[in-house]
Enzyme design. Structure first.
Site, PDB file in Angstrom:
ATOM      1  N   TYR A  39     -17.022  16.183 -16.379  1.00 21.71           N
ATOM      2  CA  TYR A  39     -17.380  14.769 -16.425  1.00 21.71           C
ATOM      3  C   TYR A  39     -18.390  14.476 -15.312  1.00 21.71           C
ATOM      4  CZ  TYR A  39     -16.738   9.833 -15.157  1.00 21.71           C
ATOM      5  OH  TYR A  39     -16.938   8.525 -14.814  1.00 21.71           O
ATOM      6  N   ARG A  81       0.841  -1.204   0.000  1.00 21.31           N
ATOM      7  CA  ARG A  81       0.000   0.000   0.000  1.00 21.31           C
ATOM      8  C   ARG A  81       0.875   1.253   0.000  1.00 21.31           C
ATOM      9  NH1 ARG A  81      -1.072   2.392   4.425  1.00 21.31           N
ATOM     10  NH2 ARG A  81      -1.352   0.517   5.680  1.00 21.31           N
ATOM     11  N   ASP A  85      -7.505  17.943 -15.540  1.00 21.61           N
ATOM     12  CA  ASP A  85      -7.836  16.588 -15.964  1.00 21.61           C
ATOM     13  C   ASP A  85      -7.411  16.462 -17.421  1.00 21.61           C
ATOM     14  OD1 ASP A  85      -8.982  14.238 -16.882  1.00 21.61           O
ATOM     15  OD2 ASP A  85     -10.843  14.502 -15.774  1.00 21.61           O
ATOM     16  N   LYS A 138      -8.149   5.085 -19.596  1.00 20.80           N
ATOM     17  CA  LYS A 138      -8.422   5.552 -20.946  1.00 20.80           C
ATOM     18  C   LYS A 138      -7.174   5.455 -21.826  1.00 20.80           C
ATOM     19  CE  LYS A 138     -12.502   6.578 -19.157  1.00 20.80           C
ATOM     20  NZ  LYS A 138     -12.331   6.580 -17.698  1.00 20.80           N
TER      21      LYS A 138
END
Length: 380
Positions: free
Chosen positions: A101, A48, A174, A199
């Site tokens: 978005y 982690r 973004d 993406k």
């Protein structure tokens, strides 16, 4: 290493010292042996906190975006959440795009506003409106999405950064639609770049992930703390898939852009199409800004159908090469109806999208086949 593709293939990815493997290994271990109490071997103790495969991806992303540090997450929204908790606290204010978005808007409106974060959606192409929306001493950041999803408006990153910084606010971009290859927000003055690596960075529709790249080392330290504290990190296999995708990002984005430019030109001439949204068309309202800050114009195209919502839904259902599916940025072409699919969460709000809108993620197939598919779907 100065060339983009050279960095994409080599940054953070030296051959494995133990075996000579030229591809970064997938280190699936959750924990790491220590050379004495508190003496971590190569800085790793628990995955982690850090994992060698994730480190390779984070170093590569930082090199591609020109930042001081990169951070990889389990999703784009996990990256957003970690960043906001790193820079804001209840009572803070954030300026958002008015056509953001839908998932980002849901996060801000339904998670952060009850938490105490105040937001104002603004048309980021209106610089006077951006300046008016910033509250000195309260606004922690201007959240920029460019091109936007799904209307593909283009914000002037350098101009917004100048305004925001003069008033004490950060600028977060973004960069998912453009990818690091087509647009470099940090070089234009932004402070943080965010990606849904699901993406274009991943590029093959086989991984979900997110990323942040931070310019300022002090801010990067805060992000690192919150990444570890919140724990929404990219797993080693997911990090490896994104790292693999980045190696071909430049060549893929060139083909995406080639195909999308042809598709947009076709749609602009079609009798059943009332409006086309693509930054590479000279008719686009921010064409000059896009031309100035983007290398190419990307693979996303949206358009409106003349006969209304049901006609748009019917077109989506008739495509054969374009697959009806959410998401974007993969090698295969996708079609979707934003109002009923990806942006259903903003229905009835100021961010609601036109009901006759169709969004295309233009893939890497032969462009003649893509155009023929759209032609038959529109003419059906």
């Amino acid at each position: 290493m100065t060339g983009f593709s050279t960095r994409a293939i080599h940054a953070g990815q030296e051959p494995d010292p133990a075996t000579g493997a030229v591809i970064t290994p997938i280190v699936a271990s959750s924990t790491f042996a220590q050379d004495g109490v508190g003496n971590m071997r190569s800085g790793y103790e628990y995955s982690r906190s850090a994992n060698p495969t994730r480190t390779a991806l984070e170093e590569c992303l930082a090199a591609l975006e020109g930042g001081s540090r990169g951070f990889a997450f389990a999703s784009g929204l996990a990256a957003e959440d970690t960043l906001i908790r790193s820079i804001a606290k209840p009572g803070a204010h954030l300026v958002l795009p008015h056509d953001a978005y839908g998932g980002s808007f849901r996060l801000f409106a339904q998670v952060y506003e009850p938490w105490g974060l105040r937001t104002d959606p603004v048309d980021l192409t209106d610089l006077a409106a951006v300046e008016a929306a910033i509250r000195p001493g309260e606004t922690v950041a201007v959240w920029v999405e460019t091109p936007t999803n799904p209307l593909l408006s283009v914000a002037d990153i350098a101009a917004i950064a100048e305004i925001a910084h003069s008033l004490g606010a950060l600028v977060i971009v973004d960069n998912t639609f453009a990818s690091p290859y087509l647009q470099q927000p940090l070089a234009l003055g932004a402070d943080v770049v965010m990606h849904s690596t699901t993406k274009y960075c991943g590029g093959h529709s086989d991984v979900v992930g997110g990323a942040l790249v931070v310019a300022d080392p002090a801010l990067a330290e805060r992000v690192q703390f919150h990444q570890n504290a919140l724990g929404a990190v990219a797993g080693p296999f997911d990090a490896w898939l994104v790292l693999r995708g980045l190696k071909t990002l430049a060549v893929r984005m060139e083909r995406h852009s080639d195909n999308a430019e042809r598709v947009a030109g076709f749609l602009a001439q079609h009798s059943r199409v009332s409006e086309v949204f693509y930054p590479g068309l000279e008719s686009h309202a921010q064409f000059d800004v896009a031309k100035r800050q983007m290398l190419r114009f990307g693979g996303m195209v949206s358009f409106r159908v003349r006969d209304g919502e049901q006609a748009a839904v019917d077109v989506c259902g008739r495509t054969k090469v374009f697959t009806l599916a959410e998401s974007l940025g993969g090698v295969e072409s996708l079609v979707e109806h934003p109002g009923r699919m990806t942006h259903a969460s903003v229905a009835g709000t100021a961010l609601e999208v036109p009901s006759d809108l169709i969004r295309l993620s233009v893939g890497l197939e032969d462009v003649a086949d893509l155009i023929a598919d759209l032609d038959q779907a529109l003419s059906g």
